[in-house]
Motif scaffolding. Structure first.
Motif, PDB file in Angstrom:
ATOM      1  N   GLU A 260       0.898  -1.232  -0.077  1.00  0.00           N
ATOM      2  CA  GLU A 260       0.043   0.105   0.002  1.00  0.00           C
ATOM      3  C   GLU A 260       0.834   1.408  -0.089  1.00  0.00           C
ATOM      4  OE1 GLU A 260      -3.614   2.127   2.782  1.00  0.00           O
ATOM      5  OE2 GLU A 260      -2.532   0.044   3.341  1.00  0.00           O
ATOM      6  N   ALA A 261       1.980   1.424   0.967  1.00  0.00           N
ATOM      7  CA  ALA A 261       2.690   2.497   0.730  1.00  0.00           C
ATOM      8  C   ALA A 261       3.652   2.589  -0.409  1.00  0.00           C
ATOM      9  CB  ALA A 261       3.749   2.107   2.056  1.00  0.00           C
ATOM     10  N   LYS A 262       3.989   1.572  -1.159  1.00  0.00           N
ATOM     11  CA  LYS A 262       4.539   1.570  -2.249  1.00  0.00           C
ATOM     12  C   LYS A 262       3.647   2.186  -3.358  1.00  0.00           C
ATOM     13  CE  LYS A 262       8.242  -1.654  -1.760  1.00  0.00           C
ATOM     14  NZ  LYS A 262       8.776  -3.156  -2.323  1.00  0.00           N
ATOM     15  N   ASN A 310      11.117  13.773  -4.509  1.00  0.00           N
ATOM     16  CA  ASN A 310       9.728  13.097  -3.984  1.00  0.00           C
ATOM     17  C   ASN A 310       9.935  11.614  -4.570  1.00  0.00           C
ATOM     18  OD1 ASN A 310       7.117  12.970  -3.121  1.00  0.00           O
ATOM     19  ND2 ASN A 310       6.710  12.207  -5.072  1.00  0.00           N
ATOM     20  N   VAL A 311      10.264  11.334  -5.674  1.00  0.00           N
ATOM     21  CA  VAL A 311      10.725  10.002  -5.953  1.00  0.00           C
ATOM     22  C   VAL A 311      11.502   9.290  -5.147  1.00  0.00           C
ATOM     23  CG1 VAL A 311      11.237   8.604  -7.782  1.00  0.00           C
ATOM     24  CG2 VAL A 311       9.729  10.414  -8.480  1.00  0.00           C
ATOM     25  N   LYS A 315      10.816   6.203  -2.693  1.00  0.00           N
ATOM     26  CA  LYS A 315      11.587   4.994  -2.759  1.00  0.00           C
ATOM     27  C   LYS A 315      12.320   4.400  -1.353  1.00  0.00           C
ATOM     28  CE  LYS A 315      14.354   2.286  -6.036  1.00  0.00           C
ATOM     29  NZ  LYS A 315      13.392   1.332  -6.416  1.00  0.00           N
ATOM     30  N   VAL A 316      12.839   5.537  -0.947  1.00  0.00           N
ATOM     31  CA  VAL A 316      13.744   5.015   0.183  1.00  0.00           C
ATOM     32  C   VAL A 316      12.687   4.719   1.581  1.00  0.00           C
ATOM     33  CG1 VAL A 316      15.060   6.086   2.101  1.00  0.00           C
ATOM     34  CG2 VAL A 316      15.697   6.606  -0.213  1.00  0.00           C
ATOM     35  N   MET A 317      11.571   5.475   1.559  1.00  0.00           N
ATOM     36  CA  MET A 317      10.772   5.052   2.670  1.00  0.00           C
ATOM     37  C   MET A 317      10.080   3.813   2.589  1.00  0.00           C
ATOM     38  SD  MET A 317       8.964   8.994   3.137  1.00  0.00           S
ATOM     39  CE  MET A 317       7.797   8.283   4.159  1.00  0.00           C
TER      40      MET A 317
END
Length: 322
Positions: A260-262, A310-311, A315-317
């Protein structure tokens, strides 16, 4: 309402580039490079009458050619992915494909758009190089995913072979015959190298480093320790197979939890670009009143810079290390 076909044309040309590179690959190597075949590529080449030594030489060349060419300017960005994907194209051939696709994209842009020549050259270069990179990255991801799925079954097959009395070299040979690509061909290369006198542990280490997979490193270390200190290899590999399956289940669970986060990150990153494309399609003159002002280009660069940041942050998060 004025509808501009230009963004649609750009999208169609890029899709055509992706389809074209796949078509060139299939024409050059046929179905032997397909990862969906039940018969792995090494066995297919042998069945066509290829000598074992020449087939091994061809497969080893394909397995190492891209990393050896990483010194070519700009190719280093693609070399590691191409190595993981085991692209059968040579580095020079892959660069030639990039050039061909760039020319095709430029001609399509010349026919289908009214943009300036400089813009067409820049966009065609981006499509030619970027299209090949995305194609290679997709191939690499698919291949590594298949190896991860096949490895536990391959190790368990080796365990059963060892328990009925086969030596380890024969167990690897059985895996090379029974397991489809991509792991079947890789283990077939190890079997052939062992037949010509190379140490199996060294071949396993090379495979682990080539595909950059931790589970294969575990396998190489387990076989190396057993060869040096002795012990029941079948029991060692049986325990390893259970560990690999447990890690695989954990990865899948983490992937499900972070899905969901991705997708939220992908939506937040892609939504502004989608809105921009829709504006250009539905109202092409939307920015006409401000595009000639001195602040327009700097403001656009700032916006795209923040979109890039932002991208990266999204991606890191969502990239959780297990």
């Amino acid at each position: 309402m004025i509808i501009s076909p230009t963004p649609i044309i750009y999208g169609l040309i890029f899709l055509a580039v992706l389809v074209l590179v796949e078509g060139i690959y299939l024409v050059a190597f046929g179905k032997s490079i397909s990862l969906n075949s039940r018969v792995n590529r090494r066995l297919e080449l042998l069945e066509k009458g290829g000598q074992r030594e020449k087939v091994l030489e061809q497969l080893r060349k394909e397995a190492s050619q891209h990393l050896k060419a990483s010194g070519i300017p700009l190719y280093s960005l693609l070399a590691k992915k191409a190595q993981m994907a085991n692209i059968a194209f040579s580095p020079k051939a892959l660069i030639a494909v990039m050039g061909l696709l760039t020319v095709v994209a430029f001609l399509a842009l010349k026919i289908g758009t009214q943009a300036g020549t400089g813009v067409q050259i820049a966009v065609s270069l981006l499509m030619g190089v970027g299209g090949v990179y995305l194609w290679v990255a997709r191939k690499a991801k698919k291949r590594l995913t298949l190896i991860e799925e096949q490895l536990p079954d391959a190790v368990e097959l080796m365990v059963r072979s060892l328990r009925v009395g086969h030596p380890f070299a024969s167990a690897i040979q059985i895996v090379s015959r029974e397991v489809p690509d991509p792991l079947g061909t890789e283990f077939g290369m190890i079997s052939d190298e062992a037949a010509y006198g190379r140490d199996v542990t060294e071949s396993l280490k090379d495979l682990a480093e080539r595909v950059d997979m931790q589970d294969l490193r575990f396998l190489a270390v387990a076989v190396t320790i057993q060869s040096q200190s002795g012990g029941n290899l079948a029991e060692i590999l049986d325990g390893l197979a259970k560990v690999i399956r447990a890690r695989f289940r954990l990865f899948r669970r983490v992937k499900a939890i972070t899905a969901e986060a991705k997708w939220s990150g992908m939506f937040l990153s892609g939504f502004p670009l989608a809105v921009l494309a829709v504006i250009q399609i539905l109202k092409p003159d939307y920015f006409d009143t401000v595009k000639d002002t001195p602040a327009f280009i700097p403001a656009a660069l700032v916006v795209f810079t923040f979109l890039g940041i932002n991208v990266v942050f999204m991606k890191v998060m969502t990239n959780i290390k297990v």
